[in-house]
Write a protein that holds these residues in place. Structure first.
Motif, PDB file in Angstrom:
ATOM      1  N   GLU A  91     -49.852 -94.231  -9.881  1.00  0.00           N
ATOM      2  CA  GLU A  91     -49.946 -92.938 -10.573  1.00  0.00           C
ATOM      3  C   GLU A  91     -48.567 -92.277 -10.646  1.00  0.00           C
ATOM      4  O   GLU A  91     -48.177 -91.731 -11.683  1.00  0.00           O
ATOM      5  N   PHE A  92     -47.822 -92.322  -9.556  1.00  0.00           N
ATOM      6  CA  PHE A  92     -46.472 -91.744  -9.510  1.00  0.00           C
ATOM      7  C   PHE A  92     -45.577 -92.388 -10.574  1.00  0.00           C
ATOM      8  O   PHE A  92     -44.896 -91.699 -11.339  1.00  0.00           O
ATOM      9  N   LEU A  93     -45.595 -93.698 -10.632  1.00  0.00           N
ATOM     10  CA  LEU A  93     -44.763 -94.421 -11.594  1.00  0.00           C
ATOM     11  C   LEU A  93     -45.244 -94.177 -13.022  1.00  0.00           C
ATOM     12  O   LEU A  93     -44.442 -93.964 -13.941  1.00  0.00           O
ATOM     13  N   GLY A  94     -46.556 -94.195 -13.215  1.00  0.00           N
ATOM     14  CA  GLY A  94     -47.117 -93.993 -14.551  1.00  0.00           C
ATOM     15  C   GLY A  94     -46.818 -92.621 -15.113  1.00  0.00           C
ATOM     16  O   GLY A  94     -46.582 -92.472 -16.323  1.00  0.00           O
ATOM     17  N   ASP A  95     -46.819 -91.599 -14.260  1.00  0.00           N
ATOM     18  CA  ASP A  95     -46.484 -90.246 -14.698  1.00  0.00           C
ATOM     19  C   ASP A  95     -45.070 -90.209 -15.275  1.00  0.00           C
ATOM     20  O   ASP A  95     -44.831 -89.634 -16.343  1.00  0.00           O
ATOM     21  N   ALA A  96     -44.123 -90.837 -14.571  1.00  0.00           N
ATOM     22  CA  ALA A  96     -42.729 -90.866 -15.042  1.00  0.00           C
ATOM     23  C   ALA A  96     -42.605 -91.651 -16.348  1.00  0.00           C
ATOM     24  O   ALA A  96     -41.906 -91.232 -17.279  1.00  0.00           O
ATOM     25  N   LEU A  97     -43.287 -92.788 -16.431  1.00  0.00           N
ATOM     26  CA  LEU A  97     -43.237 -93.598 -17.644  1.00  0.00           C
ATOM     27  C   LEU A  97     -43.810 -92.849 -18.848  1.00  0.00           C
ATOM     28  O   LEU A  97     -43.223 -92.860 -19.937  1.00  0.00           O
ATOM     29  N   LEU A  98     -44.953 -92.210 -18.650  1.00  0.00           N
ATOM     30  CA  LEU A  98     -45.584 -91.471 -19.747  1.00  0.00           C
ATOM     31  C   LEU A  98     -44.685 -90.353 -20.260  1.00  0.00           C
ATOM     32  O   LEU A  98     -44.527 -90.169 -21.474  1.00  0.00           O
ATOM     33  N   ASN A  99     -44.103 -89.591 -19.329  1.00  0.00           N
ATOM     34  CA  ASN A  99     -43.241 -88.488 -19.742  1.00  0.00           C
ATOM     35  C   ASN A  99     -42.047 -88.989 -20.550  1.00  0.00           C
ATOM     36  O   ASN A  99     -41.684 -88.396 -21.569  1.00  0.00           O
ATOM     37  N   LEU A 100     -41.449 -90.096 -20.112  1.00  0.00           N
ATOM     38  CA  LEU A 100     -40.301 -90.643 -20.827  1.00  0.00           C
ATOM     39  C   LEU A 100     -40.707 -91.204 -22.193  1.00  0.00           C
ATOM     40  O   LEU A 100     -40.083 -90.896 -23.215  1.00  0.00           O
ATOM     41  N   LEU A 101     -41.744 -92.015 -22.230  1.00  0.00           N
ATOM     42  CA  LEU A 101     -42.129 -92.691 -23.465  1.00  0.00           C
ATOM     43  C   LEU A 101     -42.674 -91.721 -24.509  1.00  0.00           C
ATOM     44  O   LEU A 101     -42.397 -91.863 -25.705  1.00  0.00           O
ATOM     45  N   VAL A 102     -43.456 -90.741 -24.063  1.00  0.00           N
ATOM     46  CA  VAL A 102     -43.965 -89.742 -25.003  1.00  0.00           C
ATOM     47  C   VAL A 102     -42.823 -88.856 -25.493  1.00  0.00           C
ATOM     48  O   VAL A 102     -42.768 -88.485 -26.674  1.00  0.00           O
ATOM     49  N   ALA A 103     -41.880 -88.529 -24.611  1.00  0.00           N
ATOM     50  CA  ALA A 103     -40.709 -87.741 -25.014  1.00  0.00           C
ATOM     51  C   ALA A 103     -39.902 -88.485 -26.074  1.00  0.00           C
ATOM     52  O   ALA A 103     -39.465 -87.894 -27.075  1.00  0.00           O
ATOM     53  N   THR A 124     -55.996 -91.929 -13.253  1.00  0.00           N
ATOM     54  CA  THR A 124     -56.296 -93.325 -13.569  1.00  0.00           C
ATOM     55  C   THR A 124     -55.527 -93.790 -14.800  1.00  0.00           C
ATOM     56  O   THR A 124     -55.017 -94.918 -14.843  1.00  0.00           O
ATOM     57  N   VAL A 125     -55.433 -92.933 -15.812  1.00  0.00           N
ATOM     58  CA  VAL A 125     -54.649 -93.281 -16.998  1.00  0.00           C
ATOM     59  C   VAL A 125     -53.197 -93.535 -16.604  1.00  0.00           C
ATOM     60  O   VAL A 125     -52.586 -94.534 -17.014  1.00  0.00           O
ATOM     61  N   GLU A 126     -52.625 -92.642 -15.807  1.00  0.00           N
ATOM     62  CA  GLU A 126     -51.233 -92.809 -15.377  1.00  0.00           C
ATOM     63  C   GLU A 126     -51.051 -94.112 -14.601  1.00  0.00           C
ATOM     64  O   GLU A 126     -50.067 -94.841 -14.803  1.00  0.00           O
ATOM     65  N   ALA A 127     -52.002 -94.417 -13.720  1.00  0.00           N
ATOM     66  CA  ALA A 127     -51.915 -95.650 -12.936  1.00  0.00           C
ATOM     67  C   ALA A 127     -51.990 -96.881 -13.831  1.00  0.00           C
ATOM     68  O   ALA A 127     -51.273 -97.871 -13.611  1.00  0.00           O
ATOM     69  N   LEU A 128     -52.834 -96.830 -14.845  1.00  0.00           N
ATOM     70  CA  LEU A 128     -52.960 -97.966 -15.757  1.00  0.00           C
ATOM     71  C   LEU A 128     -51.698 -98.159 -16.596  1.00  0.00           C
ATOM     72  O   LEU A 128     -51.307 -99.295 -16.890  1.00  0.00           O
TER      73      LEU A 128
END
Length: 230
Positions: A36-48, A110-114
């Motif tokens: 979840e920690f890693l997914g949160d960072a990835l989502l923020n970067l990729l969506v940005a 769960t979304v962030e973890a996936l």
């Protein structure tokens, strides 16, 4: 769920990684907290990055507000429901009994973890491609409404159609003083529509609730106009 199935559109080669991404901490270890920690960072970067490309004239503030709306807890929980992830989340007995598979925070985590699991399973380009596929329709909707924040867009949409403004109500607050979570409902009584969102401030929760109602309200108004013409 087997490794041949594709939550968020990805077929995992590592079944253990998929299971971990779907395992809530209440079900023991290994669970999805680190993912979840890693997914949160990835989502923020990729969506940005996606927003930066799609809105070349948007200001920093406009892009920040749009990203916050797209990756808010309520928005990710809605995404999880669209993919029916709740029925696949592995929960401990207490969370299972209390309906944790329906809770926004668990679904969003769960979304962030996936997302992190896709990255670890298939690499950067695969993860980037899946995030863009998932958010393409949401970005398109944002382009259609402009880069205004969701509350402003919802208010202006209702005003333009002669409808009363939405009403926001604080439902609950939870967590410690330094990490509170606010849940707020947004109601458009004239259309009998209501949804709720959560965030780390009341304003963020209101934005989350507004973004969930924008498209349904837009569709309802369009449907009413069509019915009046027919």
């Amino acid at each position: 769920m087997t490794n041949s199935e594709a939550p968020l559109g990805h077929c995992y080669s590592d079944a253990g990684l998929l299971k971990q991404a779907l395992t809530h901490r209440s079900a023991g270890r290994p669970n999805n907290e680190r993912l979840e920690f890693l997914g949160d960072a990835l989502l923020n970067l990729l969506v940005a990055e996606f927003i930066y490309e799609c809105f070349p004239k948007a200001s920093e503030g406009e892009m920040t507000r749009l990203r916050a709306a797209l990756v808010s807890g309520a928005a990710l929980a809605q995404l999880a429901r669209e993919f029916d992830l709740g029925e696949h989340v592995l929960l401990g007995p207490g969370e299972l009994k209390s309906g944790g598979f329906r809770r926004d925070s668990i679904l969003a985590d769960t979304v962030e973890a996936l997302i992190a699991a896709i990255y670890l399973d298939a690499g950067w380009e695969a993860c980037r491609s899946h995030v863009r596929n998932i958010f393409a329709e949401r970005i398109t909707s944002a382009q259609n409404m402009g880069t205004k924040d969701p509350k402003t867009s919802l208010q202006e949409l209702l005003q333009a159609n002669g409808l009363p403004l939405p009403e926001y109500e604080l439902i609950s607050t939870s967590g410690d003083d330094h990490s509170k979570t606010f849940e707020v409902s947004c109601a458009v009584e004239s259309l009998a529509m209501r949804d709720s969102g959560s965030g780390t401030s009341r304003r963020a929760a209101e934005q989350s609730a507004a973004v969930l109602l924008l498209e349904p309200v837009r569709n309802m108004i369009a449907m009413r106009k069509k019915d009046r013409k027919s």
